[in-house]
Design a protein around this motif. Sequence first.
Motif, PDB file in Angstrom:
ATOM      1  N   THR A  80      -9.915   5.684   6.194  1.00 28.84           N
ATOM      2  CA  THR A  80      -9.383   6.772   7.013  1.00 28.84           C
ATOM      3  C   THR A  80     -10.493   7.421   7.829  1.00 28.84           C
ATOM      4  OG1 THR A  80      -7.724   7.230   5.309  1.00 28.84           O
ATOM      5  CG2 THR A  80      -8.112   8.946   6.947  1.00 28.84           C
ATOM      6  N   TYR A 129      -6.102  13.170   0.324  1.00 25.92           N
ATOM      7  CA  TYR A 129      -4.679  13.137   0.677  1.00 25.92           C
ATOM      8  C   TYR A 129      -4.407  12.149   1.801  1.00 25.92           C
ATOM      9  CZ  TYR A 129      -3.172  16.999  -2.293  1.00 25.92           C
ATOM     10  OH  TYR A 129      -2.868  17.781  -3.362  1.00 25.92           O
ATOM     11  N   ALA A 130      -5.237  12.156   2.835  1.00 30.33           N
ATOM     12  CA  ALA A 130      -5.030  11.262   3.975  1.00 30.33           C
ATOM     13  C   ALA A 130      -5.131   9.802   3.536  1.00 30.33           C
ATOM     14  CB  ALA A 130      -6.042  11.558   5.078  1.00 30.33           C
ATOM     15  N   ASP A 183      -2.117   8.842   1.506  1.00 29.49           N
ATOM     16  CA  ASP A 183      -0.932   8.650   2.346  1.00 29.49           C
ATOM     17  C   ASP A 183      -1.040   7.410   3.220  1.00 29.49           C
ATOM     18  OD1 ASP A 183       0.243  10.897   1.321  1.00 29.49           O
ATOM     19  OD2 ASP A 183      -0.212  12.182   3.038  1.00 29.49           O
ATOM     20  N   ALA A 208      -3.040   7.084   5.810  1.00 37.41           N
ATOM     21  CA  ALA A 208      -3.306   7.428   7.209  1.00 37.41           C
ATOM     22  C   ALA A 208      -4.602   6.763   7.668  1.00 37.41           C
ATOM     23  CB  ALA A 208      -3.430   8.945   7.364  1.00 37.41           C
TER      24      ALA A 208
END
Length: 142
Positions: free
Chosen positions: A21, A53-54, A57, A59
Motif C-alpha cells: 500500500t 487498516y489500508a 482492506d 487498498a
Amino acid sequence: MSFCCGASMIGTKGTLKYIRTQIHNVPILFCPVCHRVEVHHLVESEYGILAEYAHGDGASEVDFHEYVDNRSQAELYENCVNNEDEDPMEVVRCQIDMSLDLLIVAKELKDNEWEEQLKKRLNTLSKRKAKLNDKKISKGAV
C-alpha cells in the motif's frame, strides 16, 4: 530539532510504501545527507493505524490527509531547521554552516570519531552543493 547522522532533517510530506500500500502526503522528516526518511513523530501512531487498516482492506493507495486530522504545517515542522519549500541551495548552505559549527565543537572536545563523521557529512554536502551549482549553470546556459 530532528537529527540524523548529525544533520538536521528537513520537514516535508511524502509517499511511503507499507507492504503493498502506498500512503501519500505523510508528514515525514528527510535527511539531506544520508537520505533517511522517517515518519514525523507527531503522526507516527496515526500512520501506523492507517497503514494497517489500508493494507488489511487491500487498498493499493491511500491519502494520509483524507483519513487523518492533520496538524498545521507550522506545528509539524516548527522544530525543523529547513523545509522542502526552501531553495535547495539555501538548505545545503544551512546544513554546511551547522556542520562547520559542530566541527568546531568536536575539535574542542577532541572527539576524533565525531570529527570524522562531520568531515564525511561536509564532503557529502559539498558534493550536493556542486551538483546544485552545475544544475543552475546548465539551466542558465540553455
